[in-house]
Design a protein around this motif. Structure first.
Motif, PDB file in Angstrom:
ATOM      1  N   ASN A   4       0.815  -1.217   0.000  1.00 22.15           N
ATOM      2  CA  ASN A   4       0.000   0.000   0.000  1.00 22.15           C
ATOM      3  C   ASN A   4       0.847   1.263   0.000  1.00 22.15           C
ATOM      4  N   SER A   5       1.909   1.285   0.812  1.00 19.49           N
ATOM      5  CA  SER A   5       2.696   2.506   0.964  1.00 19.49           C
ATOM      6  C   SER A   5       3.291   2.944  -0.362  1.00 19.49           C
ATOM      7  N   ALA A   6       3.867   1.994  -1.090  1.00 18.08           N
ATOM      8  CA  ALA A   6       4.503   2.337  -2.362  1.00 18.08           C
ATOM      9  C   ALA A   6       3.460   2.919  -3.319  1.00 18.08           C
ATOM     10  N   TRP A   7       2.304   2.291  -3.348  1.00 20.57           N
ATOM     11  CA  TRP A   7       1.263   2.765  -4.260  1.00 20.57           C
ATOM     12  C   TRP A   7       0.805   4.174  -3.866  1.00 20.57           C
ATOM     13  N   LEU A   8       0.563   4.356  -2.564  1.00 18.59           N
ATOM     14  CA  LEU A   8       0.115   5.663  -2.075  1.00 18.59           C
ATOM     15  C   LEU A   8       1.163   6.743  -2.330  1.00 18.59           C
ATOM     16  N   ALA A   9       2.429   6.397  -2.099  1.00 15.28           N
ATOM     17  CA  ALA A   9       3.499   7.369  -2.290  1.00 15.28           C
ATOM     18  C   ALA A   9       3.525   7.843  -3.738  1.00 15.28           C
ATOM     19  N   GLU A  10       3.357   6.911  -4.647  1.00 16.76           N
ATOM     20  CA  GLU A  10       3.351   7.269  -6.065  1.00 16.76           C
ATOM     21  C   GLU A  10       2.196   8.210  -6.379  1.00 16.76           C
ATOM     22  N   GLN A  11       1.028   7.895  -5.849  1.00 22.42           N
ATOM     23  CA  GLN A  11      -0.144   8.727  -6.102  1.00 22.42           C
ATOM     24  C   GLN A  11       0.019  10.122  -5.501  1.00 22.42           C
ATOM     25  N   LEU A  12       0.569  10.193  -4.291  1.00 22.53           N
ATOM     26  CA  LEU A  12       0.758  11.486  -3.635  1.00 22.53           C
ATOM     27  C   LEU A  12       1.748  12.335  -4.424  1.00 22.53           C
ATOM     28  N   ASN A  13       2.803  11.706  -4.932  1.00 19.51           N
ATOM     29  CA  ASN A  13       3.776  12.420  -5.758  1.00 19.51           C
ATOM     30  C   ASN A  13       3.121  13.063  -6.967  1.00 19.51           C
ATOM     31  N   LEU A  14       2.207  12.322  -7.576  1.00 26.58           N
ATOM     32  CA  LEU A  14       1.511  12.862  -8.748  1.00 26.58           C
ATOM     33  C   LEU A  14       0.718  14.113  -8.380  1.00 26.58           C
ATOM     34  N   LEU A  15       0.302  14.196  -7.130  1.00 26.89           N
ATOM     35  CA  LEU A  15      -0.449  15.366  -6.662  1.00 26.89           C
ATOM     36  C   LEU A  15       0.482  16.464  -6.160  1.00 26.89           C
TER      37      LEU A  15
ATOM     38  N   THR B  22      14.462   1.201   6.608  1.00 26.17           N
ATOM     39  CA  THR B  22      14.769   0.983   5.193  1.00 26.17           C
ATOM     40  C   THR B  22      14.995   2.345   4.549  1.00 26.17           C
ATOM     41  N   ILE B  23      16.072   2.400   3.786  1.00 25.69           N
ATOM     42  CA  ILE B  23      16.519   3.683   3.249  1.00 25.69           C
ATOM     43  C   ILE B  23      16.404   3.686   1.730  1.00 25.69           C
ATOM     44  N   GLY B  24      15.794   4.714   1.173  1.00 27.58           N
ATOM     45  CA  GLY B  24      15.746   4.802  -0.282  1.00 27.58           C
ATOM     46  C   GLY B  24      14.637   5.704  -0.778  1.00 27.58           C
ATOM     47  N   ASP B  25      14.999   6.725  -1.549  1.00 33.42           N
ATOM     48  CA  ASP B  25      13.995   7.601  -2.153  1.00 33.42           C
ATOM     49  C   ASP B  25      12.992   6.796  -2.967  1.00 33.42           C
ATOM     50  N   GLU B  26      13.483   5.722  -3.615  1.00 33.73           N
ATOM     51  CA  GLU B  26      12.600   4.925  -4.471  1.00 33.73           C
ATOM     52  C   GLU B  26      11.431   4.343  -3.690  1.00 33.73           C
ATOM     53  N   LEU B  27      11.610   4.138  -2.374  1.00 39.93           N
ATOM     54  CA  LEU B  27      10.528   3.604  -1.545  1.00 39.93           C
ATOM     55  C   LEU B  27       9.508   4.696  -1.217  1.00 39.93           C
ATOM     56  N   LEU B  28       9.982   5.926  -1.109  1.00 36.84           N
ATOM     57  CA  LEU B  28       9.098   7.031  -0.706  1.00 36.84           C
ATOM     58  C   LEU B  28       8.352   7.651  -1.887  1.00 36.84           C
ATOM     59  N   ILE B  29       8.787   7.347  -3.093  1.00 43.38           N
ATOM     60  CA  ILE B  29       7.990   7.811  -4.222  1.00 43.38           C
ATOM     61  C   ILE B  29       7.213   6.645  -4.822  1.00 43.38           C
ATOM     62  N   GLY B  30       7.357   5.480  -4.206  1.00 42.32           N
ATOM     63  CA  GLY B  30       6.514   4.359  -4.606  1.00 42.32           C
ATOM     64  C   GLY B  30       6.983   3.607  -5.827  1.00 42.32           C
ATOM     65  N   GLN B  31       8.245   3.765  -6.165  1.00 37.93           N
ATOM     66  CA  GLN B  31       8.710   3.058  -7.353  1.00 37.93           C
ATOM     67  C   GLN B  31       9.079   1.624  -7.022  1.00 37.93           C
ATOM     68  N   VAL B  32       9.446   1.405  -5.791  1.00 40.71           N
ATOM     69  CA  VAL B  32       9.843   0.064  -5.366  1.00 40.71           C
ATOM     70  C   VAL B  32       9.050  -0.273  -4.110  1.00 40.71           C
ATOM     71  N   VAL B  33       8.524  -1.496  -4.077  1.00 39.95           N
ATOM     72  CA  VAL B  33       7.832  -1.970  -2.886  1.00 39.95           C
ATOM     73  C   VAL B  33       8.879  -2.566  -1.946  1.00 39.95           C
ATOM     74  N   ASP B  34       8.824  -2.181  -0.692  1.00 37.10           N
ATOM     75  CA  ASP B  34       9.767  -2.688   0.297  1.00 37.10           C
ATOM     76  C   ASP B  34       9.394  -4.105   0.710  1.00 37.10           C
ATOM     77  N   THR B  35      10.084  -5.093   0.144  1.00 39.00           N
ATOM     78  CA  THR B  35       9.829  -6.477   0.537  1.00 39.00           C
ATOM     79  C   THR B  35      10.831  -6.931   1.594  1.00 39.00           C
ATOM     80  N   ASN B  36      11.905  -6.167   1.753  1.00 36.33           N
ATOM     81  CA  ASN B  36      12.939  -6.557   2.721  1.00 36.33           C
ATOM     82  C   ASN B  36      12.427  -6.589   4.154  1.00 36.33           C
ATOM     83  N   SER B  37      11.644  -5.573   4.519  1.00 36.34           N
ATOM     84  CA  SER B  37      11.205  -5.462   5.915  1.00 36.34           C
ATOM     85  C   SER B  37      10.400  -6.676   6.342  1.00 36.34           C
ATOM     86  N   ALA B  38       9.469  -7.097   5.498  1.00 36.58           N
ATOM     87  CA  ALA B  38       8.623  -8.228   5.848  1.00 36.58           C
ATOM     88  C   ALA B  38       9.482  -9.477   6.044  1.00 36.58           C
ATOM     89  N   TRP B  39      10.413  -9.665   5.128  1.00 33.77           N
ATOM     90  CA  TRP B  39      11.279 -10.840   5.227  1.00 33.77           C
ATOM     91  C   TRP B  39      12.118 -10.800   6.501  1.00 33.77           C
TER      92      TRP B  39
END
Lengths: 411, 411
Positions: free
Chosen positions: A21-32, B7-24
């Motif tokens: 969810n977070s990744a998807w939401l972050a992408e959508q928020l960026n678009l806004l 978890t560190i990474g701009d790609e996670l905060l703009i939603g380009q990459v889903v963070d699968t590391n944390s769950a694992w």
């Protein structure tokens, strides 16, 4: 404007569910034009929810919460919100009717716990959730916006796109963050970095570059920040053009493209059809192709020939070719490609045979050895690849390499 | 003992990459008896890294970081760690030789930026990373442990399993958190909750239940906390037995099982073989089956018959049956199942034909309408399903329902 995302759920903290969810939401928020400052994942705990809300609301304008609104007993978000906003639960007729409608549609009996989902905090503006039983909630406090959404991904997405995004767009109209992603296939991250170093060093100061590697693909993401949207768009386009001059052969797509969508578009434009013959990829290429809506316009089908008998009986591979060369060989992959193209009567075909692992490797053909062929009416092109030791990554990389070979034929 | 994951990474905060590391990581830490208190995702920013490290180290014993160690210029973690631990980068010969070895193996040229990856903070114990160029780092400060790992999932996993987990197991040997997950198929979350309500209400106080719904599957997760490991195991087993008495038909597996692994195991035990004939699922069932290592023991192959011609030519479906009933019909799905079973010479077969969407629906057969058949040497079983409106979920749910029908025949 800055946002914080809070995802709630014990299942996320014990690793049973990956937070998509977070990744998807972050992408959508960026678009806004809303930048996400931080994502915080916390447990289904009354105290943690209140503590985190208090903390993050200090440095964000918009706080989005997902999760904890389900009908079952592990969900505590709604009561925590009541305490944080100093309010209480009230019965909401619209929400109730929505739950009733959903149950009628699905032919299920309504239960007492579903009835409880129609109670919502008095201080919020409810956000209808036509896809599910838990409504979203919009709160405002001290000039900040708090939005609580269900954690089920498709419900959250539907609510956000149809109701929350339009409301947020009205609130925020100052700063823009635009992204442009260039998709590359064929070389690793560090080789790519060296090749484009001079270009990267000369990027304008308001543009940032990030490398996002995945098995078989490195995505290059450009992010531009500024107040003038069309200026940013021009900047990004200019940089993209420059980059394409440096690595024209490595780039296969942009932004939300995927290898399968790009190949699909090329097939659709040319009016040509495709079939696949898959051994080690086990149907994964066909799955990728058919994940694209409208793929029936160009994709006729696949023969997943996992056993040698099926290669012989369904793809006309010569038994002797397998005996002489083994199933993972150039002769066999070419016969597979020709066989499926002829039997399924398509313009193009792809064939893959390899050792996906973990077993089946030999000194001559270690795990990861893969032959790929693309057949057209005039010729068959074949290449040998060596991927790695991991089954799932080998399947993924073989599928991408195969689609990329077809892409090069289609160009 | 409590851990925090950063978890560190701009790609996670703009939603380009889903963070699968944390769950694992969270799952692995749980197995070691370490509870994850919170997961925080932050940007590739020197200041944010230091601020977050300062904050989380107040209430955790172990802090794990992933990301920001790649060779390219967007990565800043290593320098931020130097400042936080008041140390400086030094050249590390072992790390350098590892980078050299990897490049030699892959036949790539080593670049200057790869050379820099062999520099690490003087205050840390380096953790070798045989799978990649960035080593992990283990720091200790004020009685707390800080572990920095690369963000590339397979590198991180390999480092954690082989080197970090054994070290952490020595540090922590007090509290255990054990989980048991029961996988159900066939009913929704709230109906399930009502059915098992009495059992849930009588769970021991140290056991928690969570409902984890996904398209087609609801997972029930029991979590038990305590100091005595074998006592916890007994408790969980007891509760599982009780639950199985209440919903025997809905449960298809446990813990890390998947529908495809359960079906695979049943086939392997019975020495029987399988083929599939797929229209709307487009090879996804074959992909699920072949994602299981060793599936070549029981899976011979699949005919993905996306077009009607292929249904006729490769699966012996009668052209007239399609004309009279449409491709999405009971007659056709049964002929598909019989055709593939005969042509690929298997004991069992699965066939699916449906309207995945978004196009192709009609009033009589709306998007989501799906026919599934399972054929054996004695009979063909067929059912009509109505899934939903979303292509990817329809494909997923059809595949699960089909595998579940086969599972019921195999039991």
């Amino acid at each position: 404007m800055e946002a914080e995302i809070i995802t709630i759920g014990d299942e996320l903290l014990i690793g049973q569910v990956v937070d998509t969810n977070s990744a998807w939401l972050a992408e959508q928020l960026n678009l806004l034009g809303i930048k996400v400052h931080q994502i915080t994942t916390i447990s289904d705990s009354h105290e943690e929810i209140i503590k985190t809300l208090t903390e993050v609301s200090r440095h964000a304008d918009i706080i989005l919460l997902t999760g904890g609104l389900g009908p079952t007993k592990d969900d505590v978000t709604k009561l925590a919100l009541c305490e944080f906003f100093d309010t209480y639960l009230v019965f909401n007729q619209d929400a109730y009717e929505n739950v009733e409608r959903l149950f009628r549609q699905r032919g299920f009996l309504m239960t007492e716990i579903n009835r409880q989902q129609a109670s919502i905090p008095a201080a919020c503006t409810p956000i209808p959730n036509p896809e599910g039983t838990a409504p979203g909630m919009w709160f405002e406090k001290d000039g900040k916006i708090f939005i609580s959404m269900p954690g089920v991904p498709f419900e959250m997405k539907s609510i956000f796109i149809n109701q929350i995004a339009p409301k947020l767009a009205k609130v925020n109209n100052t700063l823009y963050i635009l992204h442009k992603t260039i998709l590359t296939h064929g070389v690793g991250e560090s080789f790519l970095a060296q090749t484009i170093e001079a270009w990267e060093d000369n990027l304008p100061s308001n543009i940032k570059l990030a490398y996002l590697p995945q098995p078989g693909v490195v995505r290059l993401r450009l992010s531009a920040v500024g107040n003038n949207k069309s200026l940013l768009e021009n900047q990004l386009n200019e940089e993209q053009v420059k980059l394409l001059h440096i690595i024209p052969d490595l780039v296969f797509g942009f932004d939300n493209d995927s290898m399968e969508s790009v190949v699909g578009q090329l097939l659709r434009m040319s009016g040509k059809t495709l079939s696949t013959a898959e051994s080690c990829t086990g149907g994964y290429i066909a799955h990728l192709i058919t994940s694209i809506p409208g793929s029936s316009f160009y994709f006729k089908g696949s023969v997943v020939a996992y056993s040698n008998e099926v290669k012989v009986s369904q793809l006309n591979v010569a038994r002797q070719a397998i005996i002489d060369n083994g199933a993972v060989s150039e002769v066999v992959v070419r016969q597979m490609a020709e066989g499926v193209r002829k039997n399924l009567q398509t313009d193009y075909s792809i064939a893959v045979t390899g050792v996906a692992g973990p077993d089946g490797g030999s000194e001559e053909k270690p795990v990861g050895t893969t032959w790929i062929a693309v057949a057209t009416s005039e010729k068959v092109v074949s290449h040998r690849f060596h991927f790695g030791e991991h089954r799932d990554r080998n399947i993924r990389r073989a599928a991408l390499a195969a689609l990329n070979m077809l892409r090069q034929e289609l160009k």
